[in-house]
Design a protein around this motif. Sequence first.
Motif, mmCIF file in Angstrom:
data_model
loop_
_atom_site.group_PDB
_atom_site.id
_atom_site.type_symbol
_atom_site.label_atom_id
_atom_site.label_comp_id
_atom_site.label_asym_id
_atom_site.label_seq_id
_atom_site.Cartn_x
_atom_site.Cartn_y
_atom_site.Cartn_z
ATOM 1 N N VAL A 178 71.506 34.490 31.688
ATOM 2 C CA VAL A 178 71.444 33.257 32.156
ATOM 3 C C VAL A 178 72.900 32.450 32.393
ATOM 4 N N THR A 191 60.459 30.366 33.760
ATOM 5 C CA THR A 191 61.628 30.795 34.457
ATOM 6 C C THR A 191 61.815 29.765 35.549
ATOM 7 N N GLU A 192 62.930 29.985 36.040
ATOM 8 C CA GLU A 192 63.454 29.262 37.086
ATOM 9 C C GLU A 192 62.291 28.712 38.188
ATOM 10 N N ALA A 193 61.353 29.346 38.420
ATOM 11 C CA ALA A 193 60.263 28.936 39.399
ATOM 12 C C ALA A 193 59.361 27.852 38.512
ATOM 13 N N SER A 194 59.487 27.915 37.246
ATOM 14 C CA SER A 194 58.706 26.588 36.857
ATOM 15 C C SER A 194 59.246 25.373 37.145
ATOM 16 N N GLY A 242 70.460 31.284 39.637
ATOM 17 C CA GLY A 242 69.753 32.375 40.001
ATOM 18 C C GLY A 242 68.423 32.538 38.751
ATOM 19 N N PRO A 243 67.746 33.604 38.952
ATOM 20 C CA PRO A 243 66.565 33.689 38.192
ATOM 21 C C PRO A 243 66.651 33.718 36.764
ATOM 22 N N PHE A 244 66.055 33.412 35.718
ATOM 23 C CA PHE A 244 65.993 33.410 34.401
ATOM 24 C C PHE A 244 64.791 33.206 33.757
ATOM 25 N N ARG A 245 64.903 33.766 32.571
ATOM 26 C CA ARG A 245 63.602 33.868 31.740
ATOM 27 C C ARG A 245 63.682 33.633 30.455
ATOM 28 N N GLY A 249 65.992 25.981 44.325
ATOM 29 C CA GLY A 249 66.651 26.644 43.205
ATOM 30 C C GLY A 249 68.257 26.994 43.559
ATOM 31 N N GLN A 309 68.739 37.231 27.031
ATOM 32 C CA GLN A 309 68.252 36.469 27.909
ATOM 33 C C GLN A 309 69.373 35.301 28.177
ATOM 34 N N ARG A 362 60.484 24.779 40.345
ATOM 35 C CA ARG A 362 60.660 24.536 41.698
ATOM 36 C C ARG A 362 60.043 23.317 42.226
#
Length: 202
Positions: free
Chosen positions: A143, A59-62, A46-49, A177, A139, A64
């Motif tokens: 995660v 973040t996880e989007a970095s 899932g999401p993380f920062r 993801g 954080q 993708r």
Amino acid sequence: MRFVRWAAYLAIALIVAVWAAAWLRPGLFGTLTGALQAPGAVSVGGPFRLTDHTGTAVTEASFRGRFMLVYFGYTFCPDVCPTELQTVATALDQLGPDAAKIVPLFITVDPERDTVTALSEYVTLFDKRLIGLTGTPEQISAVTRAYRVYYAKATPKDSSTYLMDHSSFLYLMGPDGGFRALYRQGMSPDDLAKALRARLAG
Ligand code: NI
């Protein structure tokens, strides 16, 4: 506190059960992995920062568009973490150009000691593709909860430093993801490369 302790015991029991199943019945492990992917089943990831070993916020989007091969550990780990990270590095070498589709991530469970500098010195020992991630205790706690990772401080007698007990699995997350596969500790680099190649193809 009592509930927390029981919850921790339960988490360990679950991890040990999955681990034992993986050893006794490799086929069953695939089934368990499948069960984790089933709709409505326990979610993994899932999401993380976090902050990477160059000091950049991510973040996880970095990540993708590429697979993430995620391992949780800590740089002071005397044995398991170095072995697993070496396995990852060797497996990626075996994948050749396909390795570019995978980002190997090492997320610390010991943010107190694993600063950006400590991580930077550590990950480069294994592979220049390996990305170390640290963060605030909050954080890291977030995660690890998302990935169902167990970790706890352990202080040996007559020692001024501490170790970290931690579960040891490799998580493969897809380019979207989403969770794809779980690999147990102690896999050979050959087997890991084979398993990754199959996932990249499928
Ligand atoms: Ni370790």
